[in-house]
Design an enzyme around this catalytic site. Structure first.
Site, mmCIF file in Angstrom:
data_model
loop_
_atom_site.group_PDB
_atom_site.id
_atom_site.type_symbol
_atom_site.label_atom_id
_atom_site.label_comp_id
_atom_site.label_asym_id
_atom_site.label_seq_id
_atom_site.Cartn_x
_atom_site.Cartn_y
_atom_site.Cartn_z
ATOM 1 N N LYS A 69 9.282 -15.803 -34.118
ATOM 2 C CA LYS A 69 7.899 -16.275 -34.497
ATOM 3 C C LYS A 69 7.205 -15.592 -35.648
ATOM 4 C CE LYS A 69 3.585 -17.335 -32.272
ATOM 5 N NZ LYS A 69 3.504 -16.820 -31.108
ATOM 6 N N THR A 91 5.209 -12.354 -35.599
ATOM 7 C CA THR A 91 5.203 -11.999 -35.419
ATOM 8 C C THR A 91 4.767 -10.495 -35.569
ATOM 9 O OG1 THR A 91 5.893 -10.605 -33.139
ATOM 10 C CG2 THR A 91 4.785 -13.322 -32.864
ATOM 11 N N GLU A 100 6.846 -10.161 -26.127
ATOM 12 C CA GLU A 100 5.867 -9.576 -26.808
ATOM 13 C C GLU A 100 6.703 -7.503 -25.855
ATOM 14 O OE1 GLU A 100 3.871 -9.199 -28.535
ATOM 15 O OE2 GLU A 100 3.594 -10.961 -29.267
ATOM 16 N N SER A 101 6.930 -6.538 -26.818
ATOM 17 C CA SER A 101 7.565 -5.792 -26.282
ATOM 18 C C SER A 101 6.817 -3.975 -25.940
ATOM 19 C CB SER A 101 8.763 -5.449 -27.185
ATOM 20 O OG SER A 101 8.312 -4.989 -28.663
ATOM 21 N N THR A 110 15.110 -5.709 -19.002
ATOM 22 C CA THR A 110 14.840 -4.030 -19.908
ATOM 23 C C THR A 110 14.506 -2.809 -18.306
ATOM 24 O OG1 THR A 110 12.938 -2.008 -20.063
ATOM 25 C CG2 THR A 110 12.607 -4.032 -19.309
ATOM 26 N N ASP A 111 15.350 -1.644 -18.621
ATOM 27 C CA ASP A 111 15.594 -0.830 -17.022
ATOM 28 C C ASP A 111 13.511 -0.290 -16.920
ATOM 29 O OD1 ASP A 111 14.024 0.790 -19.167
ATOM 30 O OD2 ASP A 111 15.825 2.564 -18.899
ATOM 31 N N GLU A 112 12.702 -1.009 -17.937
ATOM 32 C CA GLU A 112 10.798 -1.032 -16.853
ATOM 33 C C GLU A 112 11.104 -1.842 -15.873
ATOM 34 O OE1 GLU A 112 8.242 -0.659 -19.978
ATOM 35 O OE2 GLU A 112 9.073 0.438 -21.126
ATOM 36 N N TYR A 134 3.539 -5.312 -19.192
ATOM 37 C CA TYR A 134 4.988 -6.120 -20.325
ATOM 38 C C TYR A 134 6.249 -5.855 -19.321
ATOM 39 C CZ TYR A 134 9.690 -4.858 -22.411
ATOM 40 O OH TYR A 134 10.740 -4.613 -22.969
ATOM 41 N N LYS A 154 8.034 -9.040 -17.699
ATOM 42 C CA LYS A 154 10.069 -8.661 -18.170
ATOM 43 C C LYS A 154 10.939 -9.202 -16.817
ATOM 44 C CE LYS A 154 11.743 -8.258 -21.517
ATOM 45 N NZ LYS A 154 12.467 -8.792 -22.765
ATOM 46 N N LEU A 171 7.396 4.703 -30.479
ATOM 47 C CA LEU A 171 7.379 6.436 -30.428
ATOM 48 C C LEU A 171 8.047 7.209 -31.278
ATOM 49 C CD1 LEU A 171 6.856 9.640 -28.715
ATOM 50 C CD2 LEU A 171 8.885 9.018 -28.270
ATOM 51 N N VAL A 208 0.616 12.717 -28.619
ATOM 52 C CA VAL A 208 1.893 12.801 -27.637
ATOM 53 C C VAL A 208 1.141 12.571 -25.786
ATOM 54 C CG1 VAL A 208 3.340 14.639 -25.957
ATOM 55 C CG2 VAL A 208 3.716 14.574 -28.429
ATOM 56 N N ARG A 233 12.846 9.160 -21.012
ATOM 57 C CA ARG A 233 13.400 8.339 -21.303
ATOM 58 C C ARG A 233 14.677 8.652 -21.844
ATOM 59 N NH1 ARG A 233 9.624 7.223 -19.881
ATOM 60 N NH2 ARG A 233 7.763 5.450 -20.046
ATOM 61 N N HIS A 271 1.548 5.145 -16.576
ATOM 62 C CA HIS A 271 2.224 6.179 -17.404
ATOM 63 C C HIS A 271 4.232 5.940 -16.648
ATOM 64 C CE1 HIS A 271 3.361 8.830 -21.090
ATOM 65 N NE2 HIS A 271 4.581 7.849 -20.646
#
Ligand code: NAD
Ligand code: TDX
Length: 339
Positions: free
Chosen positions: A34, A36, A84-85, A125-127, A153, A157, A193, A209, A217, A279
């Site tokens: 797209k 974006t 969207e990431s 994702t691992d999230e 997010y 996912k 990051l 930070v 991570r 977080h």
């Protein structure tokens, strides 16, 4: 073999397109994106004129457009990177995350049912597993870890993953899913990051930070991720989920200090800012399944990969300087000013 790669003008999708065009010159690769704020045709410049490569601009959530594309192209495989990431953006504006990450995935799955494909691969994702505590270094995410998301997010996912698995069970769609840890490498959008810290360091700007910088991570060099997806789409078992991770755990502070030292800057640039709401503390992947079933293992150690990445940003200033000089400045001010 014809593959539609969605989100191929973004960071990982772009690296995947480069990798596949180089490795399989006889494949046809169609990139659907797209464009974006995160999509960038300059990322695809090295492959744009390659025979067998084609770029198509469009939205994965646009049903009419996607169906027409499938009808015209008759793809064998779909690899869905389009999303969207950025977690921070999902906290300030969740709506588009639901639209692209959930509805968009649903439209692609429907198109696969309608036109028939050999494989649909979802890049996840691992999230989706939530986070691990800092005081339990013995714990890792496996494919059977329950989904337990923290941000809009990651919730979007995880929703997409559930849809993909449901289409396999109910409609027998030949799907696979990969859940990967944090990637880094060339063409990484500067809101994330590592590229953010490299760019700010080079411009002698403060390095924001979050919290105390103690969040962990598990960093994976992007080409190792691309190799894993290549293996899964060719040899992975239909209906299966594969975790992909590098066993390269670092605290955010360690990452930032590594970048500062590599660029010969002062650690006084570090500025501790208000933490990200919700977080996640630690991500850590157990990649045993993909190692045992497909023989995949990461080849780039963080200390080498970060050097190569910094080198790339030094040699490709025009790619990222153009990005950070535009609309991105408004985003940056909104996100970081007086934080
Ligand atoms: P990115 O933000 O750099 O790129 C996303 C791409 O998708 C962009 O080119 C954008 O234009 C495109 N896109 C967005 N919405 C679209 C839509 N509706 N239709 C078509 N294209 C659209 O993202 P990334 O970091 O390359 O991540 C790619 C995928 O990998 C995502 O699904 C993400 O959830 C997943 N992932 C990323 C990481 C990471 O560390 N970056 C780790 C694990 C999984
Ligand atoms: O300015 C910053 N300061 C900071 O301390 C930024 C942008 C981030 N951080 C912290 C937050 C995280 O603990 O650094 C860590 C990494 O942040 P991001 O680069 O935003 O990545 P993360 O939130 O871990 O998510 C990434 O990995 C999983 C990708 O963006 C996701 O798309 C992927 O699913």
């Amino acid at each position: 073999m014809k593959i539609i790669v969605t989100g191929g003008a973004g960071f990982i999708g772009g690296n995947f397109v480069h990798y596949m065009v180089e490795k399989y010159p006889d494949y046809e690769i169609v990139c659907l994106d797209k464009l974006t704020y995160a999509g960038n045709l300059e990322t695809l410049e090295p492959v744009m004129d390659k025979p067998g490569f084609k770029f198509v601009k469009g939205d994965i959530a646009d049903r009419e457009f996607v169906y027409k594309l499938f009808e015209d192209e008759k793809p064998d495989i779909i690899v869905n990177f389009a999303a969207e990431s950025h977690v921070d953006r999902s906290i300030s504006d969740p709506g588009i995350f639901l639209q692209t990450n959930i509805i968009g995935t649903g439209v692609l799955l429907d198109a696969c049912r309608e036109y028939g494909i050999k494989r649909y691969h979802q890049v996840s994702t691992d999230e989706v597993y939530g986070d691990l505590p800092l005081d339990r270094p013995d714990l890792f995410f496996t494919e059977t870890t329950p989904l337990h998301t923290s941000s809009p997010y990651s919730a979007s996912k995880a929703s997409a993953d559930l849809l993909v698995l449901a289409y396999h069970r109910t409609f027998k769609l030949p799907v696979t899913i990969s859940r990967c840890s944090n990637n880094y490498g060339p063409y990484h959008f500067p809101e994330k990051l590592i590229p953010l810290m490299i760019a700010n360091c080079l411009n002698d700007k403060p390095l924001p930070v979050y919290g105390k910088g103690e969040n962990v991570r598990d960093w994976l060099y992007v080409i190792d991720h691309c190799r894993a997806i290549d293996m899964i789409i060719h040899d992975g078992k239909v209906g299966e989920v594969y975790n992909i991770g590098g066993h390269n755990e670092r605290t955010n502070l360690q990452v930032v200090e590594t970048i500062i030292d590599a660029l010969g800057k002062s650690r006084d640039l570090i500025q501790y800012v208000t933490d990200r709401p919700g977080h996640d503390m630690r991500y850590a992947i157990d990649p045993t399944k993909i190692h045992d079933e497909l023989g995949w293992e990461p080849t780039t150690k963080f200390d080498d990969g970060i050097k190569q990445t910094i080198e790339w940003y030094l040699n490709n200033k025009s790619w990222w300087e153009k990005i950070i000089s535009g609309e991105y400045q408004n985003y940056y001010d909104k996100m970081y000013k007086d934080r």
